[in-house]
Design a protein around this motif. Sequence first.
Motif, PDB file in Angstrom:
ATOM      1  N   SER A 154      -4.706  29.554  42.210  1.00 33.24           N
ATOM      2  CA  SER A 154      -5.184  29.024  43.490  1.00 33.24           C
ATOM      3  C   SER A 154      -4.802  29.933  44.655  1.00 33.24           C
ATOM      4  O   SER A 154      -5.562  30.087  45.610  1.00 33.24           O
ATOM      5  CB  SER A 154      -4.598  27.628  43.742  1.00 33.24           C
ATOM      6  N   LEU A 155      -3.615  30.511  44.578  1.00 30.20           N
ATOM      7  CA  LEU A 155      -3.122  31.371  45.660  1.00 30.20           C
ATOM      8  C   LEU A 155      -3.682  32.794  45.615  1.00 30.20           C
ATOM      9  O   LEU A 155      -3.688  33.488  46.631  1.00 30.20           O
ATOM     10  CB  LEU A 155      -1.589  31.467  45.598  1.00 30.20           C
ATOM     11  N   ILE A 206       2.454  26.243  37.095  1.00 31.17           N
ATOM     12  CA  ILE A 206       2.771  27.432  37.906  1.00 31.17           C
ATOM     13  C   ILE A 206       1.610  28.416  37.848  1.00 31.17           C
ATOM     14  O   ILE A 206       1.218  28.985  38.873  1.00 31.17           O
ATOM     15  CB  ILE A 206       4.093  28.073  37.444  1.00 31.17           C
ATOM     16  N   LEU A 207       1.037  28.608  36.666  1.00 31.11           N
ATOM     17  CA  LEU A 207      -0.113  29.514  36.536  1.00 31.11           C
ATOM     18  C   LEU A 207      -1.318  28.986  37.313  1.00 31.11           C
ATOM     19  O   LEU A 207      -2.041  29.773  37.941  1.00 31.11           O
ATOM     20  CB  LEU A 207      -0.457  29.723  35.063  1.00 31.11           C
ATOM     21  N   ASP A 208      -1.539  27.673  37.279  1.00 24.79           N
ATOM     22  CA  ASP A 208      -2.631  27.079  38.065  1.00 24.79           C
ATOM     23  C   ASP A 208      -2.407  27.329  39.559  1.00 24.79           C
ATOM     24  O   ASP A 208      -3.343  27.673  40.287  1.00 24.79           O
ATOM     25  CB  ASP A 208      -2.736  25.572  37.817  1.00 24.79           C
ATOM     26  N   ALA A 209      -1.170  27.152  40.014  1.00 21.70           N
ATOM     27  CA  ALA A 209      -0.849  27.404  41.424  1.00 21.70           C
ATOM     28  C   ALA A 209      -1.077  28.879  41.761  1.00 21.70           C
ATOM     29  O   ALA A 209      -1.627  29.196  42.829  1.00 21.70           O
ATOM     30  CB  ALA A 209       0.597  27.005  41.721  1.00 21.70           C
ATOM     31  N   GLU A 229       0.095  38.798  46.160  1.00 25.65           N
ATOM     32  CA  GLU A 229       1.486  39.141  45.838  1.00 25.65           C
ATOM     33  C   GLU A 229       2.288  37.904  45.466  1.00 25.65           C
ATOM     34  O   GLU A 229       3.095  37.918  44.542  1.00 25.65           O
ATOM     35  CB  GLU A 229       2.168  39.877  47.004  1.00 25.65           C
ATOM     36  N   LEU A 230       2.067  36.817  46.180  1.00 31.78           N
ATOM     37  CA  LEU A 230       2.754  35.568  45.873  1.00 31.78           C
ATOM     38  C   LEU A 230       2.282  35.019  44.523  1.00 31.78           C
ATOM     39  O   LEU A 230       3.090  34.526  43.726  1.00 31.78           O
ATOM     40  CB  LEU A 230       2.523  34.538  46.985  1.00 31.78           C
ATOM     41  N   ALA A 231       1.002  35.144  44.249  1.00 32.32           N
ATOM     42  CA  ALA A 231       0.472  34.704  42.958  1.00 32.32           C
ATOM     43  C   ALA A 231       1.107  35.505  41.819  1.00 32.32           C
ATOM     44  O   ALA A 231       1.487  34.940  40.787  1.00 32.32           O
ATOM     45  CB  ALA A 231      -1.051  34.852  42.932  1.00 32.32           C
ATOM     46  N   GLU A 232       1.246  36.809  42.018  1.00 35.22           N
ATOM     47  CA  GLU A 232       1.882  37.661  41.002  1.00 35.22           C
ATOM     48  C   GLU A 232       3.327  37.216  40.778  1.00 35.22           C
ATOM     49  O   GLU A 232       3.796  37.108  39.645  1.00 35.22           O
ATOM     50  CB  GLU A 232       1.846  39.124  41.436  1.00 35.22           C
ATOM     51  N   PHE A 233       4.046  36.931  41.866  1.00 35.64           N
ATOM     52  CA  PHE A 233       5.427  36.470  41.770  1.00 35.64           C
ATOM     53  C   PHE A 233       5.505  35.206  40.909  1.00 35.64           C
ATOM     54  O   PHE A 233       6.329  35.096  40.000  1.00 35.64           O
ATOM     55  CB  PHE A 233       5.987  36.208  43.173  1.00 35.64           C
TER      56      PHE A 233
END
Length: 182
Positions: free
Chosen positions: A150-151, A144-147, A157-161
């Motif tokens: 990448s984002l 999830i952190l890798d994703a 904002e999506l990466a923070e989520f």
Amino acid sequence: MDAAQQEATARARELQRSWYGEPLGALFRRLIDDLGLNQARLAAVLGLSAPMLSQLMSGQRAKIGNPAVVQRVQALQELAVQVADGTVSAAEATDRMDEVKKSQGGSVLTGTAQPSTVSGGPTVRRVVREIQSLLRSVAAAGDILDAADSLAPAHPELAEFLRVYGAGRTADAVAHYESHQN
């Protein structure tokens, strides 16, 4: 293990991923680690024989046939989240596991529900835990952190989520959730 057995095991693990969000071996190992269990104790709490648990973990069997066992797995996943975020102590977790073991299904999830808000809806903490549980059933925290990394450049904002709910503490996720309500 011959090629046919390897293929059957790979197929069983793919079926488990589609049914349960991940191979049962990974899910059960995480529960064992998070709740301080061994395989025999996990099997007892779930209401499975030790050989059946082993077959599910190794991919020799794909499906949990008893819906009550599936609900016990879900209850243990919720309990593991609560232990990780500190809302349930190790002693309380042991008592809760005994309750899960005695459950016949159907009442497992509702029996551990948190109090509702005045409006009758779920509490913020309950909503956050459900989001965390869902994300964590799909991928490991590292993935999830890798994703999220990448984002981040295109969708911060999506990466923070993903970081907060997928790998963070429940208290931080609750604060994030509350800060994004209108």
